[in-house]
Design a protein around this motif. Structure first.
Motif, PDB file in Angstrom:
ATOM      1  N   VAL A   1       0.869  -1.176   0.000  1.00 25.33           N
ATOM      2  CA  VAL A   1       0.000   0.000   0.000  1.00 25.33           C
ATOM      3  C   VAL A   1       0.904   1.223   0.000  1.00 25.33           C
ATOM      4  CG1 VAL A   1      -1.787   1.295   1.205  1.00 25.33           C
ATOM      5  CG2 VAL A   1      -1.791  -1.196   1.302  1.00 25.33           C
ATOM      6  N   GLN A   2       0.667   2.128  -0.930  1.00 24.04           N
ATOM      7  CA  GLN A   2       1.413   3.380  -0.974  1.00 24.04           C
ATOM      8  C   GLN A   2       0.542   4.486  -0.401  1.00 24.04           C
ATOM      9  OE1 GLN A   2       2.955   4.076  -4.900  1.00 24.04           O
ATOM     10  NE2 GLN A   2       4.233   2.251  -4.822  1.00 24.04           N
ATOM     11  N   VAL A   3       1.140   5.275   0.494  1.00 25.71           N
ATOM     12  CA  VAL A   3       0.406   6.323   1.201  1.00 25.71           C
ATOM     13  C   VAL A   3       1.003   7.674   0.822  1.00 25.71           C
ATOM     14  CG1 VAL A   3      -0.343   7.182   3.448  1.00 25.71           C
ATOM     15  CG2 VAL A   3       0.014   4.725   3.116  1.00 25.71           C
ATOM     16  N   TYR A   4       0.149   8.604   0.438  1.00 26.06           N
ATOM     17  CA  TYR A   4       0.562   9.946   0.018  1.00 26.06           C
ATOM     18  C   TYR A   4      -0.108  10.981   0.907  1.00 26.06           C
ATOM     19  CZ  TYR A   4       2.134   7.709  -4.281  1.00 26.06           C
ATOM     20  OH  TYR A   4       2.781   6.911  -5.190  1.00 26.06           O
ATOM     21  N   LYS A   5       0.548  12.133   1.023  1.00 27.85           N
ATOM     22  CA  LYS A   5      -0.014  13.218   1.826  1.00 27.85           C
ATOM     23  C   LYS A   5       0.174  14.538   1.092  1.00 27.85           C
ATOM     24  CE  LYS A   5      -0.262  14.909   6.513  1.00 27.85           C
ATOM     25  NZ  LYS A   5       0.207  14.766   7.882  1.00 27.85           N
ATOM     26  N   ARG A   6      -0.891  15.350   1.114  1.00 34.58           N
ATOM     27  CA  ARG A   6      -0.822  16.681   0.523  1.00 34.58           C
ATOM     28  C   ARG A   6      -1.741  17.580   1.322  1.00 34.58           C
ATOM     29  NH1 ARG A   6      -2.396  18.739  -5.521  1.00 34.58           N
ATOM     30  NH2 ARG A   6      -1.519  20.813  -5.264  1.00 34.58           N
ATOM     31  N   GLY A   7      -1.155  18.608   1.941  1.00 33.29           N
ATOM     32  CA  GLY A   7      -1.950  19.466   2.801  1.00 33.29           C
ATOM     33  C   GLY A   7      -2.499  18.627   3.936  1.00 33.29           C
ATOM     34  N   GLY A   8      -3.774  18.691   4.177  1.00 31.10           N
ATOM     35  CA  GLY A   8      -4.395  17.885   5.217  1.00 31.10           C
ATOM     36  C   GLY A   8      -5.010  16.598   4.691  1.00 31.10           C
ATOM     37  N   TYR A   9      -4.760  16.252   3.418  1.00 31.99           N
ATOM     38  CA  TYR A   9      -5.358  15.072   2.808  1.00 31.99           C
ATOM     39  C   TYR A   9      -4.381  13.909   2.778  1.00 31.99           C
ATOM     40  CZ  TYR A   9      -9.168  18.047   1.322  1.00 31.99           C
ATOM     41  OH  TYR A   9     -10.233  18.902   1.315  1.00 31.99           O
ATOM     42  N   VAL A  10      -4.901  12.709   3.014  1.00 28.68           N
ATOM     43  CA  VAL A  10      -4.116  11.479   2.936  1.00 28.68           C
ATOM     44  C   VAL A  10      -4.794  10.574   1.921  1.00 28.68           C
ATOM     45  CG1 VAL A  10      -3.303   9.454   4.192  1.00 28.68           C
ATOM     46  CG2 VAL A  10      -3.334  11.681   5.314  1.00 28.68           C
TER      47      VAL A  10
END
Length: 129
Positions: free
Chosen positions: A53-62
């Motif tokens: 599973v690849q997890v990304y984050k941008r601002g307050g979003y996951v």
């Protein structure tokens, strides 16, 4: 240099760039690297016996996407992301290439990411706190 030589060099350069781009997309195992289904920066890869599973984050979003180790045949896959205090967002079904992406607004809250391919699975616990 005459105009014929310039055209030949230009054509050769375009051909090399096109071929290298196609090789990058076709080479085994590059599908998940070549295509990012989530925006932002990758913060975790959660490997397990049958995939990751690849997890990304941008601002307050996951955002998260599950990839199988071996692509091509349909198999049961799932991915879920849950911000602490909220319900999980889930994508589950029989897929060939990936499950997801699923995205939640976590703000500054911890998230829990789960993924599965066939009989293998992963549960991150509360992360990104």
């Amino acid at each position: 240099m005459n105009s014929g030589a310039i055209r030949r060099r230009l054509a050769l350069g375009v051909a090399v760039l096109t071929a290298s781009g196609l090789l990058a997309l076709v080479s085994p195992g590059s599908a998940e690297a070549a295509t990012s289904y989530c925006s932002g920066r990758k913060v975790r890869t959660l490997p397990f016996s049958t995939g990751s599973v690849q997890v990304y984050k941008r601002g307050g979003y996951v955002c998260a996407v599950t990839f199988p180790k071996r692509q091509g045949s349909r198999k049961p896959m799932s991915v879920s992301v849950q911000a602490r205090g909220s319900r999980p967002v889930v994508d589950r079904g029989n897929f060939e290439h990936h499950a997801g992406p699923v995205t939640v607004h976590a703000g500054r809250r911890c998230v829990r990411v789960k993924g599965s391919v066939g009989s293998g699975s992963v549960d991150s616990g509360w992360i990104l706190c």
